[in-house]
Design a protein around this motif. Structure first.
Motif, PDB file in Angstrom:
ATOM      1  N   GLY A  70      42.541  38.445  52.944  1.00 20.53           N
ATOM      2  CA  GLY A  70      41.731  39.098  51.693  1.00 20.53           C
ATOM      3  C   GLY A  70      42.211  38.343  50.666  1.00 20.53           C
ATOM      4  O   GLY A  70      43.199  37.504  50.514  1.00 20.53           O
ATOM      5  N   SER A  71      41.463  39.050  49.402  1.00 14.98           N
ATOM      6  CA  SER A  71      42.153  38.408  48.090  1.00 14.98           C
ATOM      7  C   SER A  71      42.826  39.360  47.524  1.00 14.98           C
ATOM      8  O   SER A  71      43.014  40.665  47.744  1.00 14.98           O
ATOM      9  CB  SER A  71      40.692  38.174  47.212  1.00 14.98           C
ATOM     10  OG  SER A  71      40.087  39.633  47.003  1.00 14.98           O
ATOM     11  N   VAL A  72      43.461  38.902  46.494  1.00 17.54           N
ATOM     12  CA  VAL A  72      44.409  39.802  45.666  1.00 17.54           C
ATOM     13  C   VAL A  72      43.589  40.927  44.905  1.00 17.54           C
ATOM     14  O   VAL A  72      43.927  42.045  45.125  1.00 17.54           O
ATOM     15  CB  VAL A  72      45.124  39.057  44.493  1.00 17.54           C
ATOM     16  CG1 VAL A  72      45.835  40.093  43.758  1.00 17.54           C
ATOM     17  CG2 VAL A  72      46.279  38.086  45.294  1.00 17.54           C
ATOM     18  N   MET A  73      42.269  40.686  44.833  1.00 17.78           N
ATOM     19  CA  MET A  73      41.440  41.783  44.038  1.00 17.78           C
ATOM     20  C   MET A  73      41.179  42.667  45.020  1.00 17.78           C
ATOM     21  O   MET A  73      40.993  43.945  44.835  1.00 17.78           O
ATOM     22  CB  MET A  73      40.080  40.824  43.594  1.00 17.78           C
ATOM     23  CG  MET A  73      39.141  41.693  42.997  1.00 17.78           C
ATOM     24  SD  MET A  73      37.998  42.731  44.459  1.00 17.78           S
ATOM     25  CE  MET A  73      37.001  41.352  44.559  1.00 17.78           C
ATOM     26  N   GLU A  74      40.948  42.381  46.324  1.00 19.67           N
ATOM     27  CA  GLU A  74      40.367  43.217  47.293  1.00 19.67           C
ATOM     28  C   GLU A  74      41.745  44.103  47.558  1.00 19.67           C
ATOM     29  O   GLU A  74      41.334  45.368  48.026  1.00 19.67           O
ATOM     30  CB  GLU A  74      40.178  42.625  48.621  1.00 19.67           C
ATOM     31  CG  GLU A  74      38.749  41.786  48.410  1.00 19.67           C
ATOM     32  CD  GLU A  74      38.440  40.930  49.489  1.00 19.67           C
ATOM     33  OE1 GLU A  74      37.121  40.477  49.634  1.00 19.67           O
ATOM     34  OE2 GLU A  74      39.287  40.347  50.073  1.00 19.67           O
ATOM     35  N   ALA A  75      43.014  43.700  47.567  1.00 23.59           N
ATOM     36  CA  ALA A  75      44.067  44.315  47.989  1.00 23.59           C
ATOM     37  C   ALA A  75      44.136  45.238  46.828  1.00 23.59           C
ATOM     38  O   ALA A  75      44.793  46.619  47.097  1.00 23.59           O
ATOM     39  CB  ALA A  75      45.515  43.411  47.890  1.00 23.59           C
ATOM     40  N   ALA A  76      43.982  45.230  45.452  1.00 23.74           N
ATOM     41  CA  ALA A  76      43.901  46.210  44.283  1.00 23.74           C
ATOM     42  C   ALA A  76      42.919  47.290  44.622  1.00 23.74           C
ATOM     43  O   ALA A  76      43.251  48.488  44.719  1.00 23.74           O
ATOM     44  CB  ALA A  76      43.881  45.636  43.222  1.00 23.74           C
ATOM     45  N   VAL A  77      41.648  46.721  44.842  1.00 26.18           N
ATOM     46  CA  VAL A  77      40.638  47.818  44.779  1.00 26.18           C
ATOM     47  C   VAL A  77      40.640  48.546  46.138  1.00 26.18           C
ATOM     48  O   VAL A  77      40.527  49.895  45.961  1.00 26.18           O
ATOM     49  CB  VAL A  77      39.343  47.044  44.786  1.00 26.18           C
ATOM     50  CG1 VAL A  77      37.912  47.675  45.216  1.00 26.18           C
ATOM     51  CG2 VAL A  77      38.863  46.214  43.716  1.00 26.18           C
TER      52      VAL A  77
END
Lengths: 427, 106
Positions: B22-29
């Motif tokens: 996944g992406s770093v953005m998805e990890a945060a969200v």
């Protein structure tokens, strides 16, 4: 009667059922022409887009008053087109109809890199976060004054007294425009958007141009004044002092084009979202109750209002090369219209998209601001104005009752209202 | 499973373990880390998932893409270490990644 109006009239008369155009499901798919302004004024456009999303999401209309054009109707396809500026160009028209060459006024929203980039960068500091923080107290004070002067218990037009007044004051501040003349701004904005390119067959480019010359002259004087003063953070001063745009006045049509962009961008959009919110909360009284019970929902509701209203129905691009898109062959030079109003109702991405929900999850995920390098520059100013307005409405009124049918704008571009009769109920 | 540390503007740190891919953005969200708006849902089209990559990790996360660069051109407070977190794909190599968040995504 203009040619476009005559075509519209003919279509209605030709049809066996004069009202057939109101029901897109009864028409042959290939004949669907969702860019007709009357569909939006009569508020029947939603079924056109529902059918297109279902039956032909990338749709070609071969004949229309604007010429042939593609319609992009699904959320993810809109994101794909909007963020692919190398293939889908914004030059030199961003609405479905082309402006005639003699009235063409360049503006950075209708440019590609590098012109777009340098001009946008010159103007953007006016709406930068640090500027907004400074503006918040001022906006709140103005909102309070506007709301406190409204009559309670008697009918008035919300569009004039609140939506136009608030956005006009904000715009005057962003331009540092003489406050006493501020009513000129929405006047010019309305003239600028009422064009044959967006379906206003009752006005001509000549008439429009005459009024806009007055706008140009007025701002020309402001420009000279700002140029000789130290740089500050209003649009005119920023453009007059930026190395990339300091000579813009030498090309009056380009100066005028960018003025129109900044005036319309800060005017029609927020204005119609302000009116739209009142209408949506009237249609869904349980949402108003939910909001009253939990005012912390205001910021989330603001995004939902902007999604639901979609104050600009579309943006148009022009294909720079042949490209296959979702199985369709788009040719170099074709008009490609991204219908934001349709993307914002796409059930594949937005659950129960037809419902207005103040507590919607992922409410920020809407296409109203566009995507990619042309994404709305003033989106945070818009959100801030709406947030403060609804916070202060909740402080003051039991409810805002809509007491008559709203009158809508005749345009395939600006989705808005000219009249919204309401009665305020005291807390 | 790579571990990422998000540090808010006020210094609050959030450690999350997320699967690679996944992406770093998805990890945060997906872990409710505040401070990432991600309005466009990861299409590199809105610049509201802006982060500053910790210097020590700059080589490992790779370079900005063309579109990412275009979007960052119009973002606020961009630094040499700025990235759009939807464009950083998580691999096991990025286990331990540290990113700082800007004051706001607008």
């Amino acid at each position: 009667m203009s040619q476009a109006a005559a075509i519209d009239q003919q279509r209605v008369t030709d049809s066996q059922n004069a009202e057939a155009w109101r029901d897109p499901w009864s028409l042959p798919l290939e004949s669907l022409d969702p860019a007709r302004a009357i569909l939006f004024k009569e508020n029947v456009h939603e079924e056109y887009f529902r059918r297109l999303r279902q039956d032909d999401p990338v749709h070609y209309t071969a004949n229309s008053e604007f010429g042939a054009y593609w319609s992009i109707t699904k959320y993810n396809d809109i994101v794909a087109v909007d963020s692919n500026h190398k293939v889908f160009s914004s030059y030199k028209n961003i609405v479905v109809g082309d402006a005639p060459d003699e009235f063409y006024s360049p503006m950075f929203i209708a440019q590609d890199p590098p012109i777009h980039d340098v001009q946008r960068r010159a103007a953007q500091p006016a709406v930068a976060p640090t500027q907004l923080a400074d503006l918040e107290a001022l906006i709140r004070q103005r909102v309070c004054t506007i709301l406190d002067e409204l009559p309670v218990g008697e009918e008035f037009n919300w569009v004039d007294r609140v939506s136009i007044e608030l956005t006009t004051q904000m715009l005057a501040t962003l331009f540092d425009f003489p406050f006493e003349d501020r009513h000129l701004l929405p006047y010019w904005s309305d003239v600028a958007t009422a064009t044959p390119s967006t379906g206003r067959s009752d006005v001509t480019f000549e008439e429009r141009n005459k009024v806009l010359q007055e706008c140009l002259n007025y701002f020309g004087q402001l420009w000279h004044q700002r140029k000789n003063e130290p740089r500050k953070f209003d649009f005119i001063s920023l453009l007059a002092h930026d190395p990339e745009t300091k000579d813009m006045l030498d090309n009056p049509m380009e100066f005028l084009g960018n003025l129109i962009l900044l005036i319309v961008g800060g005017n029609d959009t927020t204005r119609n979202s302000i009116s739209g919110g009142v209408i949506q909360l009237n249609r869904a009284p349980e949402q108003w109750e939910k909001l009253k019970a939990n005012p912390a929902l205001v910021p989330n509701m603001v995004s939902e209002i902007i999604r639901y209203q979609t104050p600009l129905a579309h943006m148009r691009r022009t294909a720079l090369e042949d490209i296959e898109f979702q199985g369709k062959q788009i040719k170099k030079g074709d008009r490609v219209v991204m219908w934001y109003i349709s993307g914002n109702r796409d059930e594949e991405v937005i659950e129960e998209a037809d419902k207005f929900k103040v507590d919607r999850e992922n409410a920020r995920r809407h296409v109203s601001f566009g995507f990619g390098i042309h994404r709305c520059m003033g989106n945070r100013v818009a959100e801030m104005q709406l947030r403060i307005l609804w916070e202060e409405i909740l402080n003051r009124f039991e409810r805002i009752e809509v007491v008559g049918e709203p009158e809508r704008v005749l345009s395939n571009f600006v989705l808005g209202y000219t009249r919204l009769p309401v009665v305020l109920h005291a807390k | 499973m790579p571990k990422i540390t998000f540090i808010e503007f006020d210094g609050t740190a959030h450690e999350v373990d997320v699967p690679a891919g996944g992406s770093v953005m998805e990890a945060a969200v997906s872990n409710n880390v505040p401070g990432i708006d991600a309005d466009c849902g990861g299409a590199c089209a809105c610049a509201t998932c802006h982060v500053f990559v910790n210097e020590a990790w700059m080589d490992k996360v790779g370079e900005r893409g063309d579109m990412e660069q275009s979007m960052l051109d119009f973002a606020e407070n961009v630094r040499a270490t700025s990235r759009l977190s939807c464009q950083i794909v998580l691999t096991d190599e990025l286990d331990g990644l540290v990113v700082d968040m800007p004051e706001a995504q607008h």
